[in-house]
Scaffold this motif. Sequence first.
Motif, short mmCIF file in Angstrom:
data_model
loop_
_atom_site.label_atom_id
_atom_site.label_comp_id
_atom_site.label_asym_id
_atom_site.label_seq_id
_atom_site.Cartn_x
_atom_site.Cartn_y
_atom_site.Cartn_z
N LEU A 115 0.82 -1.21 0.00
CA LEU A 115 0.00 0.00 0.00
C LEU A 115 0.85 1.26 0.00
O LEU A 115 0.49 2.28 -0.60
CB LEU A 115 -0.86 0.00 1.26
CG LEU A 115 -2.36 -0.15 1.10
CD1 LEU A 115 -3.01 -0.31 2.46
CD2 LEU A 115 -2.96 1.03 0.37
N MET A 116 1.98 1.19 0.69
CA MET A 116 2.81 2.39 0.84
C MET A 116 3.61 2.70 -0.43
O MET A 116 3.95 3.86 -0.68
CB MET A 116 3.78 2.21 2.02
CG MET A 116 3.10 2.42 3.36
SD MET A 116 3.90 1.46 4.67
CE MET A 116 5.50 2.23 4.73
N GLU A 117 3.86 1.66 -1.20
CA GLU A 117 4.70 1.82 -2.39
C GLU A 117 4.29 2.96 -3.32
O GLU A 117 5.09 3.85 -3.59
CB GLU A 117 4.70 0.50 -3.17
CG GLU A 117 6.06 -0.10 -3.29
CD GLU A 117 6.01 -1.48 -3.92
OE1 GLU A 117 7.06 -2.07 -4.03
OE2 GLU A 117 4.92 -1.95 -4.30
N PRO A 118 3.03 2.96 -3.83
CA PRO A 118 2.66 4.04 -4.75
C PRO A 118 2.70 5.41 -4.08
O PRO A 118 3.04 6.40 -4.73
CB PRO A 118 1.23 3.68 -5.19
CG PRO A 118 0.75 2.66 -4.24
CD PRO A 118 1.94 1.98 -3.67
N ALA A 168 -7.99 0.07 -2.20
CA ALA A 168 -7.22 1.07 -1.44
C ALA A 168 -5.94 1.43 -2.17
O ALA A 168 -5.57 2.60 -2.24
CB ALA A 168 -6.89 0.52 -0.04
N ILE A 169 -5.26 0.43 -2.74
CA ILE A 169 -4.02 0.70 -3.49
C ILE A 169 -4.33 1.58 -4.69
O ILE A 169 -3.65 2.57 -4.96
CB ILE A 169 -3.34 -0.61 -3.94
CG1 ILE A 169 -2.80 -1.38 -2.73
CG2 ILE A 169 -2.22 -0.34 -4.94
CD1 ILE A 169 -2.24 -2.75 -3.05
N ALA A 170 -5.41 1.21 -5.42
CA ALA A 170 -5.75 1.96 -6.64
C ALA A 170 -6.13 3.40 -6.31
O ALA A 170 -5.87 4.32 -7.08
CB ALA A 170 -6.90 1.26 -7.37
N LEU A 171 -6.73 3.60 -5.11
CA LEU A 171 -7.19 4.94 -4.75
C LEU A 171 -6.11 5.79 -4.08
O LEU A 171 -6.29 6.99 -3.91
CB LEU A 171 -8.36 4.83 -3.76
CG LEU A 171 -9.66 4.27 -4.31
CD1 LEU A 171 -10.66 4.16 -3.18
CD2 LEU A 171 -10.19 5.17 -5.42
N SER A 172 -5.00 5.13 -3.71
CA SER A 172 -4.06 5.80 -2.79
C SER A 172 -3.61 7.16 -3.29
O SER A 172 -3.41 8.07 -2.50
CB SER A 172 -2.87 4.88 -2.53
OG SER A 172 -2.26 4.54 -3.75
N CYS A 173 -3.42 7.34 -4.59
CA CYS A 173 -2.90 8.61 -5.06
C CYS A 173 -3.98 9.51 -5.64
O CYS A 173 -3.69 10.40 -6.45
CB CYS A 173 -1.81 8.36 -6.09
SG CYS A 173 -0.42 7.46 -5.40
N ASP A 174 -5.23 9.31 -5.23
CA ASP A 174 -6.36 10.11 -5.72
C ASP A 174 -6.41 10.18 -7.24
O ASP A 174 -6.25 11.26 -7.82
CB ASP A 174 -6.31 11.54 -5.15
CG ASP A 174 -6.41 11.51 -3.65
OD1 ASP A 174 -7.32 10.84 -3.15
OD2 ASP A 174 -5.55 12.13 -3.00
N PRO A 175 -6.65 9.06 -7.90
CA PRO A 175 -6.66 9.07 -9.37
C PRO A 175 -7.89 9.80 -9.91
O PRO A 175 -8.89 9.94 -9.22
CB PRO A 175 -6.73 7.58 -9.72
CG PRO A 175 -7.42 6.94 -8.56
CD PRO A 175 -7.00 7.73 -7.36
N LYS A 176 -7.77 10.28 -11.16
CA LYS A 176 -8.92 10.91 -11.81
C LYS A 176 -9.83 9.87 -12.40
O LYS A 176 -10.99 10.12 -12.69
CB LYS A 176 -8.43 11.83 -12.93
CG LYS A 176 -7.60 12.98 -12.41
CD LYS A 176 -7.02 13.77 -13.57
CE LYS A 176 -6.04 14.80 -13.05
NZ LYS A 176 -4.94 15.04 -13.98
N LEU A 177 -9.24 8.68 -12.66
CA LEU A 177 -10.01 7.60 -13.26
C LEU A 177 -9.65 6.29 -12.56
O LEU A 177 -8.48 6.03 -12.29
CB LEU A 177 -9.66 7.48 -14.76
CG LEU A 177 -10.21 6.24 -15.48
CD1 LEU A 177 -11.72 6.34 -15.65
CD2 LEU A 177 -9.53 6.07 -16.83
N LEU A 178 -10.68 5.52 -12.25
CA LEU A 178 -10.43 4.20 -11.68
C LEU A 178 -10.94 3.17 -12.68
O LEU A 178 -12.08 3.24 -13.14
CB LEU A 178 -11.18 4.05 -10.34
CG LEU A 178 -11.06 2.70 -9.65
CD1 LEU A 178 -9.64 2.46 -9.18
CD2 LEU A 178 -12.01 2.61 -8.47
N ILE A 179 -10.06 2.25 -13.05
CA ILE A 179 -10.49 1.16 -13.94
C ILE A 179 -10.71 -0.07 -13.07
O ILE A 179 -9.81 -0.46 -12.31
CB ILE A 179 -9.41 0.83 -14.99
CG1 ILE A 179 -9.04 2.07 -15.78
CG2 ILE A 179 -9.90 -0.28 -15.92
CD1 ILE A 179 -7.87 1.86 -16.73
#
Lengths: 327, 321
Positions: A115-118, A168-179
């Motif tokens: 989780l911390m990586e990105p 949680a990993i996908a959201l960690s950096c506040d993406p504009k798009l989630l696939i």
Amino acid sequence: MAKNIVEFRNLKTYFYTEEGVVKAVNDVSFSIREGETVCVVGESGCGKSVTALSLMRLIQSPPGKIEGGEIIFDGRDVLKLSEAEMRKIRGNEIGMIFQEPMTSLNPVLTIGEQLMEPLMVHKFMSKKEAWNKAIELIKQVGIPRAEQIMTSYPHELSGGMRQRIMIAIALSCDPKLLIADEPTTALDVTIQAQILDLLRKIKQERNMALMLITHDLGIVAEMADYVVVMYAGKVIEEAPVRELFKNPKHPYTRGLLKAKPIIGKRQDKLYTIPGQVPNPIGLGNYCYFSDRCEYAMDICRQKIPQLTADENGHKVACWLYEGEWKK
Amino acid sequence: MTQFIIRRLLQSIPTLIGASIVIFLIFALAPGDYVTRQLENPKMTEERAAQLRALYGLDKPLPERYVSWATGLLKGDLGDSLMFRKPVVQVINDFIWNSFILGVAIMFFEWLIASIVGIYSAIRQYSVFDTIATLLVFILYSLPSFFLGLVMLKIFAVDHRWFPLGGMITTGSNYTGWAYIVDVAKHMVLPVATLTLISVGGLSRYFRANMLEVIKQDYIRTARAKGLKERTVIFKHALRNALLPLITLFTLELPSLFAGAMITERIYNWPGIGKVVLEAIYVRDYPLFLGYTMLITVLTILANILADVLYGVADPRVRLK
């Protein structure tokens, strides 16, 4: 109307196999607007996942290759970006979650580490900041005892929890798009509902666009704002969700909707579309659905129909409707 | 953990007893003994031979001979080597460390080269490097050690005289300290190179195959989708998983550090345990050969236990609670 966050323009992704060229994504164009949920529907092998992976530029090469088209993400053509620029988009501006939560996490690294990586790569956080942010994320995706989860390994978590961690990993950096590539296919029904609720809640909170790949029309009805139906590497119909369910045009879409079980109506046998998906190798210049279509006409076997919009913006690629707007 | 190790150690006792019986029987039932060999000497009479057999205890029935050998074993006494006329323990101790330094050097280079070649081949599958490496690896893999050993000797020691012909130290030299180490190192080059080249092939294929297997996994795609650098993906996410099966391979190779290399040590006249044991077979010096085989058996069993323990340390999924 909100502006487009992603626009696929004539995307062509081919796989070069020993048997021949597979046109997995064959001239696909559609777009996703900011804050909108677009469901990409179709059966296995119709090119849904390959479309998403092309956007992430994660097509394995060889055998795969993006042969043409453009993918405009937030004003940039991602197909023209360098690998280093692309890395800044992956996991940062676009988050992605996969079908198999059981195998999508690295078995020898702790959840915390993954989780911390990105966060450390994209947001340049220190280990301590990343740790705190990771705990916050675990709480956000609805897992209790976050501190304990941080030091756990993936095999110690259930499938639903792992998929929450993936989110949680996908959201960690506040993406504009989630696939989300079939995020609930591998989960049982109650967990499916929870994961979908979570995705919807998070999407609303963050006003993020969601590209949801699925073959489950129930999920489409529940989640989508806009639907793109794919068949054998092509978009055959696209429309806002209400319009599509109320007024399906393409015989394939109609078949899909007819094949859906309905609560309260007991049927011994569900409707099936006759025939099978054509062999993807060496398809010619004709409508790929024509072999299975009950309305097939001569022209269907001679020319490929183009995606055309009606006055409501409902697009369909079928010769049945071709005459209508010529009138 | 301690409990696990103790349990495994206790479980290995029956294995050891069984192994000792099998090993003993194979050597005892094989035709000929230490005295037979000496019958080639014309001065040796049947009478004298019978006397010698009585002296070595070779005339007693098999079970009795096994029991006396096995009781000695329990006390740590492996009997006396007939050829050296010294206790077997002492003979082994004299030679095994020479083989050990050779073994350590070989293992170091073998794993270093195999990991680099294997990993690089895997991440550049079907590239020019991969194709050439695969070809070379198979050529080396199929070369017998006596052939490669003699070719290296001919080229680097006879034709070019870059390295000594054989032995462990220059004959008649009196080097001490650093000069001694350099001298031994020079003598080590050819045997180490020979054995490394031969063994690197198989191991690099293991590295390549494991790496290819891991790179296909979903979690590698996840790592890429997080926007990590390719180096992080390969060395942090992929390599750790690819190394897991190799832990077993590595640990099971540890006993071979002490086993020596019979053929190569003989070619390079290296005073190691392999060369000595080969001579022991020729002259039917069974106490020495039995002692050596038993030692390797014990080390192999210990290595197995170590493999289990290390696997648990490296893979959280099999970690012992």
